[in-house]
Design a protein around this motif. Structure first.
Motif, PDB file in Angstrom:
ATOM      1  N   GLU A  29       0.898  -1.224   0.005  1.00 13.62           N
ATOM      2  CA  GLU A  29       0.010   0.112   0.180  1.00 13.62           C
ATOM      3  C   GLU A  29       0.908   1.477  -0.133  1.00 13.62           C
ATOM      4  OE1 GLU A  29      -2.828  -0.087   3.470  1.00 13.62           O
ATOM      5  OE2 GLU A  29      -3.339  -2.286   2.789  1.00 13.62           O
ATOM      6  N   VAL A  30       1.094   1.818  -1.077  1.00 10.31           N
ATOM      7  CA  VAL A  30       1.729   2.893  -1.218  1.00 10.31           C
ATOM      8  C   VAL A  30       1.552   3.902  -2.547  1.00 10.31           C
ATOM      9  CG1 VAL A  30       3.383   1.745  -2.737  1.00 10.31           C
ATOM     10  CG2 VAL A  30       4.155   3.783  -1.631  1.00 10.31           C
ATOM     11  N   MET A  31       1.627   5.356  -2.062  1.00 11.03           N
ATOM     12  CA  MET A  31       1.373   6.162  -3.037  1.00 11.03           C
ATOM     13  C   MET A  31       2.752   6.771  -3.746  1.00 11.03           C
ATOM     14  SD  MET A  31      -1.852   6.308  -3.645  1.00 11.03           S
ATOM     15  CE  MET A  31      -1.936   7.858  -4.325  1.00 11.03           C
ATOM     16  N   GLY A  32       3.199   6.387  -4.891  1.00 12.74           N
ATOM     17  CA  GLY A  32       4.205   6.971  -5.498  1.00 12.74           C
ATOM     18  C   GLY A  32       5.498   5.945  -5.966  1.00 12.74           C
ATOM     19  N   GLU A  33       6.371   6.300  -5.017  1.00  9.80           N
ATOM     20  CA  GLU A  33       7.609   5.521  -5.482  1.00  9.80           C
ATOM     21  C   GLU A  33       7.409   3.811  -5.334  1.00  9.80           C
ATOM     22  OE1 GLU A  33      10.640   5.227  -2.306  1.00  9.80           O
ATOM     23  OE2 GLU A  33       9.431   6.617  -1.053  1.00  9.80           O
ATOM     24  N   GLU A  34       8.384   3.267  -5.915  1.00 13.10           N
ATOM     25  CA  GLU A  34       8.175   1.507  -5.994  1.00 13.10           C
ATOM     26  C   GLU A  34       8.820   1.196  -4.915  1.00 13.10           C
ATOM     27  OE1 GLU A  34       9.936  -2.118  -8.795  1.00 13.10           O
ATOM     28  OE2 GLU A  34       9.688  -0.005  -9.602  1.00 13.10           O
ATOM     29  N   VAL A  35       8.302   0.075  -4.181  1.00 13.30           N
ATOM     30  CA  VAL A  35       8.896  -0.425  -3.027  1.00 13.30           C
ATOM     31  C   VAL A  35       9.233  -2.108  -3.298  1.00 13.30           C
ATOM     32  CG1 VAL A  35       8.444  -0.918  -0.492  1.00 13.30           C
ATOM     33  CG2 VAL A  35       7.821   1.175  -1.776  1.00 13.30           C
ATOM     34  N   GLN A  36      10.229  -2.501  -2.928  1.00  8.07           N
ATOM     35  CA  GLN A  36      10.679  -4.009  -2.518  1.00  8.07           C
ATOM     36  C   GLN A  36       9.933  -4.662  -1.548  1.00  8.07           C
ATOM     37  OE1 GLN A  36      12.129  -4.131  -5.740  1.00  8.07           O
ATOM     38  NE2 GLN A  36      13.257  -5.820  -4.720  1.00  8.07           N
ATOM     39  N   VAL A  37       9.476  -5.898  -1.757  1.00  7.90           N
ATOM     40  CA  VAL A  37       8.676  -6.542  -0.888  1.00  7.90           C
ATOM     41  C   VAL A  37       9.849  -7.222   0.162  1.00  7.90           C
ATOM     42  CG1 VAL A  37       7.239  -8.469  -0.219  1.00  7.90           C
ATOM     43  CG2 VAL A  37       6.605  -6.816  -2.300  1.00  7.90           C
ATOM     44  N   PRO A  38       9.788  -6.974   1.305  1.00  6.74           N
ATOM     45  CA  PRO A  38      11.076  -7.553   2.292  1.00  6.74           C
ATOM     46  C   PRO A  38      10.571  -9.027   2.636  1.00  6.74           C
ATOM     47  CG  PRO A  38       9.392  -6.265   3.587  1.00  6.74           C
ATOM     48  CD  PRO A  38       9.025  -6.023   2.312  1.00  6.74           C
ATOM     49  N   THR A  39      11.645  -9.854   3.011  1.00 11.16           N
ATOM     50  CA  THR A  39      11.308 -11.234   3.235  1.00 11.16           C
ATOM     51  C   THR A  39      11.711 -11.181   4.848  1.00 11.16           C
ATOM     52  OG1 THR A  39      12.268 -12.205   1.153  1.00 11.16           O
ATOM     53  CG2 THR A  39      12.461 -13.553   3.021  1.00 11.16           C
ATOM     54  N   GLU A 171       8.784   5.604   7.846  1.00  9.79           N
ATOM     55  CA  GLU A 171       9.367   6.359   7.066  1.00  9.79           C
ATOM     56  C   GLU A 171       8.934   6.862   5.836  1.00  9.79           C
ATOM     57  OE1 GLU A 171      13.948   7.655   7.737  1.00  9.79           O
ATOM     58  OE2 GLU A 171      13.592   5.893   6.541  1.00  9.79           O
ATOM     59  N   ARG A 172       8.308   5.898   5.176  1.00  8.81           N
ATOM     60  CA  ARG A 172       7.986   6.010   3.629  1.00  8.81           C
ATOM     61  C   ARG A 172       6.457   6.026   3.593  1.00  8.81           C
ATOM     62  NH1 ARG A 172      11.650   2.272  -0.092  1.00  8.81           N
ATOM     63  NH2 ARG A 172      11.066   0.870   1.578  1.00  8.81           N
ATOM     64  N   LYS A 173       5.844   5.719   5.032  1.00 11.20           N
ATOM     65  CA  LYS A 173       4.332   5.635   4.920  1.00 11.20           C
ATOM     66  C   LYS A 173       3.832   4.508   4.039  1.00 11.20           C
ATOM     67  CE  LYS A 173       3.128  10.260   6.393  1.00 11.20           C
ATOM     68  NZ  LYS A 173       4.609  10.513   6.871  1.00 11.20           N
TER      69      LYS A 173
END
Length: 219
Positions: A29-39, A171-173
């Motif tokens: 769930e994010v608006m904007g930047e691409e985020v890696q899925v953590p393991t 931090e990145r919401k």
């Protein structure tokens, strides 16, 4: 590194089944930047202690905290878990905040270096009754209390062997649900070298002949 399905645990499966990684249906769930899925990685100690908590807690909902270490490649290792005084029922659990405060104070008195351990308490795990891992409204409210941290990990567990980890990047919401997880085994380099040396000393190639239904090495 091996997954939990590749490691023999020895746990009884009558009442509480061993936790088994599943095919995660992660969402971000994010608006904007691409985020890696953590393991999420569970140390063997955290894995077994979590099972023991589930095994010993009857049918009540129980919660605990744990340490988290960020590793390379968006991997997060839950190393240790800690139980605290709490009030529980079949559907609710609530920490005794004074007990947590005493724990923090005692740890610092024992050794000021324990501050790093306390600062790494970035995991909250708890049991759900039945076999449902979906977060409740109370679970979502709880995560707002951890929002002063850079990130926090939530684990929801069932006695049927299910668990789901959600990652909150304050931090990145960003909120990432149902992160993939694995059982993490620490490798002992010294022991690895000892075994390698033994292999060189004791294992050799040879030709074989069948004798009396058994295979023997021809010297």
């Amino acid at each position: 590194m091996k997954t939990a399905t590749e490691v023999y645990t020895g746990f009884t499966e009558e009442l509480v089944k061993p936790l088994v990684p599943h095919e995660a249906a992660s969402s971000v769930e994010v608006m904007g930047e691409e985020v890696q899925v953590p393991t999420i990685l569970l140390s063997l100690e955290a894995y077994t202690d979590t099972h023991y908590i589930m095994e010993a807690s009857g049918s009540d909902e129980v919660e605990w905290l744990g340490t988290v270490q960020k590793l390379d490649g968006d991997k997060y290792l839950i190393g240790k878990v800690f139980l605290f005084h709490q009030q529980v029922s079949g559907a609710h659990c609530e920490f005794d905040q004074k007990d947590i405060g005493r724990f923090y104070t005692d740890m610092l008195k024992k050794d000021p270096a324990n501050k790093s351990v306390l600062n790494s308490m970035l995991f909250w795990g708890h049991l759900h009754p039945g076999d449902m891992t979906e977060p409740s409204g109370q679970d979502e409210d709880q995560m707002e209390l951890f929002a002063h941290n850079t990130f926090f990990i939530r684990g929801i567990f069932t006695r049927g062997g299910k668990c789901v980890f959600d990652f909150f990047d304050y931090e990145r919401k960003v909120k990432i649900t149902d992160c993939p997880w694995l059982l993490h085994l620490d490798y002992d380099d010294d022991r690895r070298k000892t075994i390698a040396d033994e292999i060189k000393q004791k294992v050799r190639n040879g030709s074989f002949s069948a004798r009396g239904g058994r295979h023997a090495v021809r010297k």
